[in-house]
Scaffold this active site. Sequence first.
Site, PDB file in Angstrom:
ATOM      1  NE  ARG A   1     -19.446  11.188  35.260  1.00 41.80           N
ATOM      2  CZ  ARG A   1     -20.668  11.382  35.760  1.00 41.80           C
ATOM      3  NH1 ARG A   1     -21.294  10.401  36.396  1.00 41.80           N
ATOM      4  NH2 ARG A   1     -21.284  12.549  35.618  1.00 41.80           N
TER       5      ARG A   1
ATOM      6  CG  ASP B   1       3.183   5.611  59.717  1.00 39.56           C
ATOM      7  OD1 ASP B   1       3.636   5.691  58.568  1.00 39.56           O
ATOM      8  OD2 ASP B   1       3.642   6.263  60.688  1.00 39.56           O
TER       9      ASP B   1
ATOM     10  CE  LYS C   1       4.107  10.893  59.381  1.00 35.30           C
ATOM     11  NZ  LYS C   1       5.264  10.710  58.483  1.00 35.30           N
TER      12      LYS C   1
ATOM     13  CG  ASP D   1      10.853   5.442  56.289  1.00 32.77           C
ATOM     14  OD1 ASP D   1      10.884   4.252  56.674  1.00 32.77           O
ATOM     15  OD2 ASP D   1      10.789   6.400  57.082  1.00 32.77           O
TER      16      ASP D   1
ATOM     17  CG  PHE E   1      16.133  -1.102  51.238  1.00 34.30           C
ATOM     18  CD1 PHE E   1      15.658  -1.736  50.101  1.00 34.30           C
ATOM     19  CD2 PHE E   1      16.622   0.185  51.120  1.00 34.30           C
ATOM     20  CE1 PHE E   1      15.687  -1.106  48.868  1.00 34.30           C
ATOM     21  CE2 PHE E   1      16.654   0.829  49.888  1.00 34.30           C
ATOM     22  CZ  PHE E   1      16.183   0.180  48.758  1.00 34.30           C
TER      23      PHE E   1
ATOM     24  CB  THR F   1       9.707  -2.203  56.434  1.00 28.98           C
ATOM     25  OG1 THR F   1      10.168  -1.616  57.657  1.00 28.98           O
ATOM     26  CG2 THR F   1       8.247  -2.578  56.595  1.00 28.98           C
TER      27      THR F   1
ATOM     28  CB  CYS G   1      10.180 -11.689  44.581  1.00 30.82           C
ATOM     29  SG  CYS G   1      11.718 -12.343  45.289  1.00 30.82           S
TER      30      CYS G   1
ATOM     31  CB  CYS H   1      12.308  11.946  52.637  1.00 30.81           C
ATOM     32  SG  CYS H   1      11.690  11.005  51.242  1.00 30.81           S
TER      33      CYS H   1
ATOM     34  CB  CYS I   1      10.157 -16.029  44.400  1.00 29.59           C
ATOM     35  SG  CYS I   1      11.302 -15.566  43.114  1.00 29.59           S
TER      36      CYS I   1
HETATM   37 ZN    ZN Z   1      12.643 -13.866  43.822  1.00 32.90          ZN
END
Ligand code: ZN
Length: 339
Positions: A11, A59, A85, A129, A131, A133, A170, A186, A247
């Site tokens: 499919r 994780d 996880k 979760d 910033f 990272t 970026c 969360c 960038c």
């Molecule tokens: Zn940039």
Amino acid sequence: MDSAARRRYSRQILFAGIGEEGQEALLGSHAAIVGCGALGSFQAAALARAGVGRITIIDRDYVEPSNLHRQWLFDEHDAAEGMPKAAAAERRIARLNSAITVRGVIADLTAANIAEVLAGAAVILDGTDNFDTRYLINDFAVSRGIPWIYGAAVGSYGLTMPVIPGCTACLRCVYPEPPSGAQPTCDTAGVIGPIVSLIASLQVADSLKILSGRAELVRPRITTADVWEGGIREVEGPARDPECPTCARREFPFLEEPARAPAVLCGRNAVQIHERSRMVDLGELRARLEKLGEVRANEFVLRFLVERFEITVFADGRAIVKGTNDVGLARSLYARYVG
Ligand SMILES: [Zn+2]
């Protein structure tokens, strides 16, 4: 592709956007998923079912009962066992599609291990979760020319943005610096499943375009959504910043992170988190955390007791997490409760 694969993916092959050529490309492709919580577990299952031939999942956390309402890969057994996880995801994915290769990496993604963990990936999906990272991923992805798909969700709200190095803005073109102060997470503001599935689906769709050889179909945009009170909005073509440190100037400070890595405090069963320094409003943090556990605070320091941990947060953002020597777990608790 053998006849079993042709049947299995029939499919998807019938869908003109992918076709047999696109399916062959997917089977030969490699995707990396950073963070296997709600976004990551949806992404991993969707890519596995679509026949992406190689999936790496990293994780640093373990499954808890409070994850189960939105983290689709995991079950009660994983939570009862406190399964990492990445390991639980690897086990489950192998049952969803035994013909692909999945590698679960139980670790905190850092500047020291990112090149090894993400080696060979043709796209990186953000399931994190925090910033810290994300800025690390952005530096790595732009420096290597690898597309990555930013995604985040909290409450009923979420957003996503594809980053195609050399083509689109970026992360630092749009958000030059990580946000200052405590952010809702969360674990402090809650989250509902539908927003996570929606954001993760958009991330997966762009990833499938990239992995099937149609990266040119990925539209530069920021998509925001609120599945409770609002709708879906798109901001077309966020502009590239000609002065962007990442960038444009190709400076990658987040890849130098080891100097700022968290430290285990020997003999204290504690970890010190001293990420990028940033001011935290302790009064505001106190108001948020009081609903979740015991909090004591003055103008200099806040102490928060939750489960078997004691988290001490200083006004400059530094924290000591007592009750563990595990750096990954300490960073995870910090991300959950301080943001
Ligand atoms: Zn940039």
